[in-house]
Design a protein around this motif. Structure first.
Motif, short mmCIF file in Angstrom:
data_model
loop_
_atom_site.label_atom_id
_atom_site.label_comp_id
_atom_site.label_asym_id
_atom_site.label_seq_id
_atom_site.Cartn_x
_atom_site.Cartn_y
_atom_site.Cartn_z
N ALA A 141 49.14 35.92 -61.63
CA ALA A 141 48.90 34.54 -62.03
C ALA A 141 48.47 33.70 -60.83
N ALA A 142 47.73 32.64 -61.12
CA ALA A 142 47.22 31.76 -60.06
C ALA A 142 47.62 30.32 -60.35
N ASP A 143 48.05 29.65 -59.30
CA ASP A 143 48.54 28.27 -59.40
C ASP A 143 47.74 27.39 -58.44
N ALA A 144 47.09 26.36 -58.98
CA ALA A 144 46.28 25.49 -58.14
C ALA A 144 47.10 24.46 -57.38
N ARG A 145 48.23 24.05 -57.96
CA ARG A 145 48.99 22.96 -57.34
C ARG A 145 50.48 23.14 -57.60
N PRO A 146 51.22 23.72 -56.67
CA PRO A 146 52.67 23.86 -56.86
C PRO A 146 53.33 22.48 -56.96
N PRO A 147 54.51 22.43 -57.55
CA PRO A 147 55.21 21.15 -57.65
C PRO A 147 55.45 20.53 -56.27
N ARG A 148 55.59 19.24 -56.24
CA ARG A 148 55.83 18.53 -54.97
C ARG A 148 57.04 19.13 -54.26
N GLY A 149 56.86 19.40 -52.99
CA GLY A 149 57.96 19.93 -52.20
C GLY A 149 58.08 21.44 -52.21
N MET A 150 57.25 22.10 -52.99
CA MET A 150 57.32 23.55 -53.08
C MET A 150 56.02 24.17 -52.59
N THR A 151 56.14 25.25 -51.84
CA THR A 151 54.96 25.99 -51.41
C THR A 151 54.51 26.97 -52.48
N ILE A 152 55.52 27.55 -53.17
CA ILE A 152 55.25 28.54 -54.20
C ILE A 152 56.08 28.18 -55.43
N ALA A 153 55.42 27.92 -56.53
CA ALA A 153 56.14 27.61 -57.76
C ALA A 153 56.82 28.86 -58.31
N THR A 154 57.97 28.67 -58.91
CA THR A 154 58.71 29.81 -59.44
C THR A 154 58.72 29.85 -60.97
N MET A 155 58.27 28.78 -61.60
CA MET A 155 58.27 28.72 -63.05
C MET A 155 56.90 29.11 -63.59
N SER A 156 56.90 29.92 -64.64
CA SER A 156 55.63 30.40 -65.17
C SER A 156 54.76 29.25 -65.69
N MET A 157 55.38 28.18 -66.15
CA MET A 157 54.62 27.06 -66.70
C MET A 157 53.77 26.36 -65.66
N GLU A 158 54.07 26.60 -64.38
CA GLU A 158 53.32 25.96 -63.31
C GLU A 158 51.99 26.68 -63.01
N TYR A 159 51.85 27.88 -63.50
CA TYR A 159 50.67 28.67 -63.17
C TYR A 159 49.55 28.43 -64.18
N ASP A 160 48.33 28.34 -63.64
CA ASP A 160 47.20 27.90 -64.45
C ASP A 160 46.44 29.04 -65.12
N PHE A 161 46.36 30.16 -64.46
CA PHE A 161 45.57 31.28 -64.98
C PHE A 161 46.38 32.57 -64.90
N TRP A 162 46.14 33.43 -65.89
CA TRP A 162 46.91 34.66 -66.02
C TRP A 162 46.01 35.87 -66.25
N GLY A 163 46.47 36.99 -65.71
CA GLY A 163 45.83 38.25 -66.02
C GLY A 163 46.36 38.81 -67.33
N GLN A 164 45.84 39.96 -67.72
CA GLN A 164 46.15 40.53 -69.02
C GLN A 164 47.44 41.35 -69.01
N GLY A 165 47.97 41.65 -67.86
CA GLY A 165 49.20 42.43 -67.79
C GLY A 165 48.94 43.91 -67.63
N THR A 166 49.82 44.57 -66.91
CA THR A 166 49.75 46.01 -66.73
C THR A 166 51.16 46.58 -66.87
N GLN A 167 51.29 47.63 -67.65
CA GLN A 167 52.60 48.19 -67.97
C GLN A 167 53.11 49.06 -66.82
N VAL A 168 54.34 48.80 -66.44
CA VAL A 168 55.04 49.65 -65.47
C VAL A 168 56.27 50.23 -66.17
N THR A 169 56.37 51.54 -66.19
CA THR A 169 57.49 52.22 -66.81
C THR A 169 58.13 53.14 -65.79
#
Length: 127
Positions: free
Chosen positions: A96-124
């Motif tokens: 996932a890619a995030d254009a603007r983390p919340p104020r005071g954060m370098t890296i957002a931890t909540m999925s809702m903060e991320y703007d774009f997503w890949g399709q996913g890859t299964q790890v078993t």
């Protein structure tokens, strides 16, 4: 914008996998990047994140010391090296890619903060 994740698969406990995500259609260096995972019946959770310049990283407690996130701005690629895999790591992994983390954060931890997503890859991971 497209995020193409790859590298998942089936591995025995203790094994390793390397996930790769190639981003296109955006200015890669402007985005904070993250790897999330979602297991059946569970919420999506941040596994690791990396800042725009790669000077800061974030790891969830359950992967510290086992996983490493890195990015190559010249190749628009983010990697997740996963070592010493455990059955509880079994999930679909998303980049996932995030254009603007919340104020005071370098890296957002909540999925809702991320703007774009890949399709996913299964790890078993088998025990």
């Amino acid at each position: 914008v497209q995020l193409q994740a790859s590298g998942g698969g089936l591995v025995q406990a203790g094994g390793s996998l390397r996930l790769s995500c190639v981003l296109s259609g955006l200015t890669f260096s402007n985005y904070v990047l993250g790897w999330f995972r979602q297991a059946p019946g569970k919420e999506r959770e941040l596994v690791a994140g990396i800042s725009r310049s790669a000077t800061s990283t974030y790891y969830a407690d359950f992967v510290k010391g086992r996983f490493t996130i890195s990015r190559n701005n010249a190749k628009s690629t983010v990697l997740l090296q996963m070592n010493n895999l455990m059955p509880e790591d079994t999930a679909v992994y998303y980049c996932a890619a995030d254009a603007r983390p919340p104020r005071g954060m370098t890296i957002a931890t909540m999925s809702m903060e991320y703007d774009f997503w890949g399709q996913g890859t299964q790890v078993t991971v088998s025990s």
